[in-house]
Design a protein around this motif. Structure first.
Motif, PDB file in Angstrom:
ATOM      1  N   PHE A 177       0.837  -1.217   0.000  1.00  0.00           N
ATOM      2  CA  PHE A 177       0.000   0.000   0.000  1.00  0.00           C
ATOM      3  C   PHE A 177       0.866   1.259   0.000  1.00  0.00           C
ATOM      4  O   PHE A 177       0.561   2.244  -0.667  1.00  0.00           O
ATOM      5  CB  PHE A 177      -0.926   0.005   1.218  1.00  0.00           C
ATOM      6  N   GLU A 178       1.965   1.233   0.759  1.00  0.00           N
ATOM      7  CA  GLU A 178       2.869   2.396   0.851  1.00  0.00           C
ATOM      8  C   GLU A 178       3.594   2.633  -0.469  1.00  0.00           C
ATOM      9  O   GLU A 178       3.851   3.781  -0.857  1.00  0.00           O
ATOM     10  CB  GLU A 178       3.847   2.206   1.999  1.00  0.00           C
ATOM     11  N   GLU A 179       3.932   1.534  -1.188  1.00  0.00           N
ATOM     12  CA  GLU A 179       4.559   1.688  -2.508  1.00  0.00           C
ATOM     13  C   GLU A 179       3.582   2.329  -3.497  1.00  0.00           C
ATOM     14  O   GLU A 179       3.948   3.199  -4.278  1.00  0.00           O
ATOM     15  CB  GLU A 179       5.009   0.312  -3.035  1.00  0.00           C
ATOM     16  N   LYS A 180       2.345   1.852  -3.430  1.00  0.00           N
ATOM     17  CA  LYS A 180       1.307   2.456  -4.284  1.00  0.00           C
ATOM     18  C   LYS A 180       1.136   3.933  -3.946  1.00  0.00           C
ATOM     19  O   LYS A 180       0.911   4.772  -4.818  1.00  0.00           O
ATOM     20  CB  LYS A 180      -0.024   1.726  -4.102  1.00  0.00           C
ATOM     21  N   LEU A 181       1.251   4.252  -2.671  1.00  0.00           N
ATOM     22  CA  LEU A 181       1.108   5.621  -2.200  1.00  0.00           C
ATOM     23  C   LEU A 181       2.184   6.522  -2.792  1.00  0.00           C
ATOM     24  O   LEU A 181       1.911   7.664  -3.204  1.00  0.00           O
ATOM     25  CB  LEU A 181       1.166   5.648  -0.676  1.00  0.00           C
ATOM     26  N   LYS A 182       3.426   5.991  -2.864  1.00  0.00           N
ATOM     27  CA  LYS A 182       4.530   6.766  -3.458  1.00  0.00           C
ATOM     28  C   LYS A 182       4.230   7.091  -4.923  1.00  0.00           C
ATOM     29  O   LYS A 182       4.425   8.223  -5.380  1.00  0.00           O
ATOM     30  CB  LYS A 182       5.845   5.985  -3.352  1.00  0.00           C
ATOM     31  N   GLY A 183       3.785   6.079  -5.671  1.00  0.00           N
ATOM     32  CA  GLY A 183       3.445   6.305  -7.084  1.00  0.00           C
ATOM     33  C   GLY A 183       2.313   7.292  -7.245  1.00  0.00           C
ATOM     34  O   GLY A 183       2.329   8.152  -8.135  1.00  0.00           O
ATOM     35  N   LEU A 184       1.318   7.174  -6.329  1.00  0.00           N
ATOM     36  CA  LEU A 184       0.182   8.079  -6.379  1.00  0.00           C
ATOM     37  C   LEU A 184       0.606   9.519  -6.093  1.00  0.00           C
ATOM     38  O   LEU A 184       0.144  10.460  -6.753  1.00  0.00           O
ATOM     39  CB  LEU A 184      -0.885   7.631  -5.373  1.00  0.00           C
ATOM     40  N   GLU A 185       1.509   9.713  -5.133  1.00  0.00           N
ATOM     41  CA  GLU A 185       1.961  11.067  -4.787  1.00  0.00           C
ATOM     42  C   GLU A 185       2.707  11.711  -5.953  1.00  0.00           C
ATOM     43  O   GLU A 185       2.602  12.920  -6.175  1.00  0.00           O
ATOM     44  CB  GLU A 185       2.827  11.018  -3.523  1.00  0.00           C
ATOM     45  N   GLU A 186       3.468  10.906  -6.699  1.00  0.00           N
ATOM     46  CA  GLU A 186       4.140  11.437  -7.892  1.00  0.00           C
ATOM     47  C   GLU A 186       3.102  11.877  -8.926  1.00  0.00           C
ATOM     48  O   GLU A 186       3.232  12.930  -9.551  1.00  0.00           O
ATOM     49  CB  GLU A 186       5.066  10.370  -8.498  1.00  0.00           C
ATOM     50  N   ALA A 187       2.065  11.020  -9.088  1.00  0.00           N
ATOM     51  CA  ALA A 187       0.994  11.371 -10.035  1.00  0.00           C
ATOM     52  C   ALA A 187       0.264  12.628  -9.588  1.00  0.00           C
ATOM     53  O   ALA A 187      -0.105  13.482 -10.409  1.00  0.00           O
ATOM     54  CB  ALA A 187       0.014  10.208 -10.164  1.00  0.00           C
ATOM     55  N   MET A 188       0.074  12.781  -8.275  1.00  0.00           N
ATOM     56  CA  MET A 188      -0.616  13.960  -7.746  1.00  0.00           C
ATOM     57  C   MET A 188       0.204  15.221  -7.959  1.00  0.00           C
ATOM     58  O   MET A 188      -0.350  16.303  -8.195  1.00  0.00           O
ATOM     59  CB  MET A 188      -0.929  13.764  -6.264  1.00  0.00           C
ATOM     60  N   LYS A 189       1.534  15.105  -7.883  1.00  0.00           N
ATOM     61  CA  LYS A 189       2.398  16.259  -8.165  1.00  0.00           C
ATOM     62  C   LYS A 189       2.180  16.743  -9.587  1.00  0.00           C
ATOM     63  O   LYS A 189       2.057  17.955  -9.852  1.00  0.00           O
ATOM     64  CB  LYS A 189       3.873  15.872  -7.985  1.00  0.00           C
ATOM     65  N   GLU A 190       2.106  15.782 -10.534  1.00  0.00           N
ATOM     66  CA  GLU A 190       1.877  16.137 -11.934  1.00  0.00           C
ATOM     67  C   GLU A 190       0.490  16.756 -12.125  1.00  0.00           C
ATOM     68  O   GLU A 190       0.322  17.708 -12.885  1.00  0.00           O
ATOM     69  CB  GLU A 190       2.015  14.890 -12.825  1.00  0.00           C
ATOM     70  N   THR A 191      -0.497  16.196 -11.400  1.00  0.00           N
ATOM     71  CA  THR A 191      -1.866  16.733 -11.508  1.00  0.00           C
ATOM     72  C   THR A 191      -1.923  18.165 -10.980  1.00  0.00           C
ATOM     73  O   THR A 191      -2.538  19.042 -11.586  1.00  0.00           O
ATOM     74  CB  THR A 191      -2.852  15.847 -10.731  1.00  0.00           C
ATOM     75  N   ARG A 192      -1.260  18.396  -9.821  1.00  0.00           N
ATOM     76  CA  ARG A 192      -1.253  19.766  -9.250  1.00  0.00           C
ATOM     77  C   ARG A 192      -0.523  20.728 -10.183  1.00  0.00           C
ATOM     78  O   ARG A 192      -0.933  21.881 -10.338  1.00  0.00           O
ATOM     79  CB  ARG A 192      -0.579  19.747  -7.880  1.00  0.00           C
ATOM     80  N   LYS A 193       0.560  20.253 -10.772  1.00  0.00           N
ATOM     81  CA  LYS A 193       1.325  21.084 -11.713  1.00  0.00           C
ATOM     82  C   LYS A 193       0.444  21.452 -12.910  1.00  0.00           C
ATOM     83  O   LYS A 193       0.424  22.607 -13.352  1.00  0.00           O
ATOM     84  CB  LYS A 193       2.565  20.323 -12.191  1.00  0.00           C
ATOM     85  N   ARG A 194      -0.290  20.449 -13.426  1.00  0.00           N
ATOM     86  CA  ARG A 194      -1.187  20.700 -14.551  1.00  0.00           C
ATOM     87  C   ARG A 194      -2.278  21.698 -14.160  1.00  0.00           C
ATOM     88  O   ARG A 194      -2.620  22.605 -14.932  1.00  0.00           O
ATOM     89  CB  ARG A 194      -1.822  19.373 -14.991  1.00  0.00           C
ATOM     90  N   LEU A 195      -2.792  21.561 -12.926  1.00  0.00           N
ATOM     91  CA  LEU A 195      -3.838  22.469 -12.442  1.00  0.00           C
ATOM     92  C   LEU A 195      -3.301  23.892 -12.319  1.00  0.00           C
ATOM     93  O   LEU A 195      -3.973  24.859 -12.697  1.00  0.00           O
ATOM     94  CB  LEU A 195      -4.368  21.979 -11.100  1.00  0.00           C
TER      95      LEU A 195
END
Length: 571
Positions: free
Chosen positions: A330-348
Motif C-alpha cells: 500500500f505504501e509503494e502504491k502511495l509513493k506512485g500516487l503522490e508522484e501522479a498527484m504532483k503532476e496533476t497539481r502542476k497541470r492544475l
C-alpha cells in the motif's frame, strides 16, 4: 490543389456581389491574360467554383446537382435560386406584401434578400414584426418601404457603422449597421467592418479558449479529488494492515494456543457445535474475541475489526508478516500516487495560470491608436504621417482625417496611397522627404521596382469634385493648383519596434524616422520573396516577441527582400 494550380500567379482584378445574393465573384487575370472567375457561394451547402470568361465551369470544389442547376466541370455556371429583389417602386412592393396572410417579418424575409435585416427594417419603421402583412395600413407599409430603401442606400454608399454587440464578457453578434434590434445592449464601434470582424472572431476564440480551459480545470480538479480520496484509502489500509500485524505479534502466543485448541476440538465436535460453543463463551473467554468462525481447514480471525483466514497448518508469524508486506505494498502504491498527484497539481497550476492569462489578455489587450488601422509613421521631426491601405481607406482619410493645416502627398500613377502629414504646414524638408519616400514605397510602383514621381499639396487643393461630365472612382481625388515634387527618392522601408504601455508594437517607415526611435532595425527593398517569408526572417533578426501579422501588414504590397540579410542595422 486544383484551384491553386489554376490561380497561381494570377492577379485579382475585381470583387463583386450578385445583387444582394450570398454569392461573390472574384475576377482574376492569368499570366496568359486569360480572364477567370472564382465564384464563392456563401450558402448552407456552399461551394467554390472556378469558371472561364464565359462562365463555363473549369473546377468546382464540390460536384453538386440540384433540381434547377448542376455544378460540375464543363457545365455553364448558374446562380442559385434568387431570394428576391428589392422593389424599385412602392406599388411593386405593395403587390408583393399586402396580400400575404402571414407575419410581416416572415413575408419580408422570404420575398426579399434581407435575412435578419427584415427584423431591423421593421424595428426602424416602428412596425411590430408579429403583425399580419395583410392587416398593415398603407401608412405602415410606406414607412417599411422607405426604411428599407434608406437602409440599403446607406449600405450601397458605404455609410456604415461596423458594430460588435457584447454579451457579458463575450460577444453576441456583429453588424455593418448600428442596429435598432440591439438597442440597450453594450456595443463596440469600429472604423472598418474588417476590424469589427477581427475583434468579434478574436473574442470568440478567446471565449472558446476560456470555456475549454475552464472545462479542463474542472476535469483535472475531479482527477485530483479522486487521487486524494485514493490516497486516504491507501494510508488507511497501510495503517490498518500494520496495526493488525502488530496485534497478531503482540498476541502471537495466545493465538498459537488458540489455534491448537481449536484444532483439537475439531477432532471431537462438528464445526457447527464448535461455533456454537465459541458464540456462547466469547464474552467470558479473552482468546475467543479473536475468533469469528471455525472452518474445515482453518479459522476466520478478526483483529481490529478486520477478518482474515488462518489455516491450521500456517505459521502465525507468517500471517503477521503477510500483513506487514501488505502495508508495504500500500505504501509503494502511495509513493506512485503522490508522484501522479504532483503532476496533476502542476497541470492544475498551469491551467489556472492560463485562465489568468486569458483574462488579462481579454481585459488588457493593447489598445491601438486610431491611426494604426492605416499605414503610419512618425517623422524624424515628430509629425504623424498616415496613408491609406486601399481606396476605401483613402476615402476615410479624406472625409474624416484631412484638416486645413495638413499636407497631402500623392504619386503620378494610379494605385497610390493618399498620404497625409498631420499639421504638415509646419513640417520641415526632412518630414516632407520622408513622407514622399513612404508614399512611393506603398504605391503600386514598389511591385515594379520603379520610383514614381511624388508631390505634395495643401489640404485645400484636394477635392472630390470632378470637372463637369467626368466621374471620380472611389479612392480618387482631384488636385488643383501647384504641385510640389520631391526629387531623388528611393524605395526602401525600415522595420523595427517600440514599447507602448508595456507592450511591443511594430514600427516602420523611412530609415531616418525609424533610426530615431530604435537603432535596431531591418531595411527592406523591392524583391521577389513573399511577404510572409520575409516577415519570419525579420522576426528572427530582431529577436523579440512581435506579432508576425503586424510585420506582414507593415510590408509594401509586392515582392520584398531584406537588404543585408545577414545582420540587423544598429548591431
Amino acid at each position: 490543389a486544383h484551384l491553386r494550380k489554376w490561380l497561381m500567379g494570377c492577379k485579382l482584378k475585381g470583387v463583386s456581389q450578385y445583387d444582394l445574393e450570398r454569392v461573390v465573384k472574384l475576377e482574376f487575370l492569368s499570366r496568359s491574360k486569360e480572364e477567370l472567375y472564382l465564384i464563392v457561394e456563401l450558402l448552407p451547402r456552399g461551394n467554390l467554383v472556378l469558371c472561364d470568361r464565359n462562365l463555363k465551369i473549369l473546377v468546382p470544389m464540390k460536384v453538386q446537382e440540384f433540381k434547377d442547376r448542376k455544378i460540375r466541370k464543363g457545365e455553364l455556371y448558374e446562380l442559385p435560386p434568387s431570394r428576391g429583389v428589392i422593389p424599385k417602386s412602392f406599388e411593386d412592393f405593395l403587390g408583393k406584401v399586402r396580400g400575404e396572410d402571414r407575419e410581416v417579418v416572415r413575408v419580408l424575409a422570404s420575398k426579399f434578400p434581407l435575412g435578419i435585416f427584415a427584423e431591423e427594417v421593421l424595428a426602424r419603421a416602428g412596425v411590430g414584426k408579429e403583425k399580419k402583412a395583410s392587416e398593415l395600413k398603407e401608412e405602415e407599409l410606406r414607412r417599411i418601404f422607405a426604411v428599407l430603401n434608406e437602409t440599403l442606400d446607406k449600405v450601397r454608399k458605404m455609410e456604415i457603422r461596423p458594430t460588435v454587440i457584447m454579451k457579458g464578457e463575450g460577444v453576441a453578434d456583429f453588424s455593418i449597421l448600428d442596429m435598432e434590434l440591439y438597442k440597450g445592449s453594450e456595443k463596440k464601434y469600429f472604423e472598418t467592418f474588417s476590424e469589427a470582424l477581427d475583434f468579434y472572431f478574436h473574442s470568440l476564440e478567446e471565449e472558446i479558449a476560456r470555456k475549454v480551459v475552464k472545462a479542463e480545470v474542472e476535469r483535472v480538479k475531479l482527477i485530483l479529488e479522486r487521487q486524494e480520496e485514493t490516497k486516504r484509502d491507501l494510508l488507511k489500509s497501510a495503517e490498518r494492515f500494520r496495526e493488525i500485524g502488530k496485534k497478531i505479534l503482540e498476541n502471537i502466543e495466545i493465538i498459537k494456543e488458540l489455534m491448537e485448541n481449536l484444532r483439537a476440538l475439531k477432532e471431537k465436535y462438528s464445526l457447527e457445535e464448535i461455533n456454537e460453543k465459541i458464540k456462547a463463551s466469547r464474552e467470558r473467554v479473552y482468546e475467543l474475541q479473536f475468533v469469528e468462525k471455525v472452518e474445515r481447514d482453518g479459522v476466520i480471525l478478526r483483529v481490529n475489526g478486520f477478518s482474515f483466514k488462518v489455516k491450521f497448518d500456517e505459521s502465525i508469524g507468517e500471517v503477521a508478516n503477510r500483513f506487514f508486506e501488505g502495508a508495504k505494498r500500500f505504501e509503494e502504491k502511495l509513493k506512485g500516487l503522490e508522484e501522479a498527484m504532483k503532476e496533476t497539481r502542476k497541470r492544475l497550476e498551469e491551467l489556472e495560470e492560463k485562465k489568468v492569462e486569458l483574462k488579462v489578455k481579454e481585459i488588457k489587450r493593447r489598445k491601438r491608436e486610431w491611426f494604426e488601422k492605416f499605414h503610419w509613421f512618425f517623422s524624424s521631426e515628430d509629425f504623424l504621417v498616415i496613408g491609406g491601405r486601399d481606396a476605401i481607406q483613402n476615402e476615410i482619410l479624406f472625409k474624416k482625417h484631412l484638416e486645413k493645416d495638413d499636407v497631402v502627398l500623392h504619386t503620378d500613377i494610379p494605385g497610390s496611397p493618399l498620404t497625409i502629414v498631420k499639421g504638415g504646414k509646419k513640417a520641415g524638408e526632412a518630414t516632407l522627404r520622408e513622407a514622399a519616400i513612404f508614399t512611393a514605397s506603398f504605391s503600386r510602383a514598389w511591385k515594379y521596382n520603379v520610383v514614381p514621381k511624388v508631390y505634395w499639396v495643401g489640404a485645400a487643393q484636394v477635392s472630390k469634385s470632378p470637372p463637369s461630365g467626368q466621374f471620380l472612382p472611389k479612392g480618387s481625388f482631384m488636385i488643383r493648383g501647384k504641385r510640389n515634387f520631391v526629387k531623388d527618392l528611393e524605395l526602401r522601408i525600415a522595420i523595427s519596434y517600440e514599447e507602448v504601455n508595456g507592450d511591443l508594437r511594430v514600427i516602420y517607415g523611412p530609415e531616418d524616422s525609424i533610426r530615431r526611435k530604435n537603432k535596431r532595425y531591418v531595411v527592406v527593398v523591392p524583391g521577389e520573396e513573399r511577404k510572409e517569408a520575409v516577415a519570419k526572417k525579420i522576426l528572427k533578426l530582431l529577436g523579440v516577441n512581435l506579432d508576425i501579422n503586424e510585420i506582414i501588414r507593415a510590408l509594401p504590397s509586392g515582392g520584398v527582400k531584406i537588404e543585408n540579410e545577414d545582420r540587423v542595422r544598429g548591431n
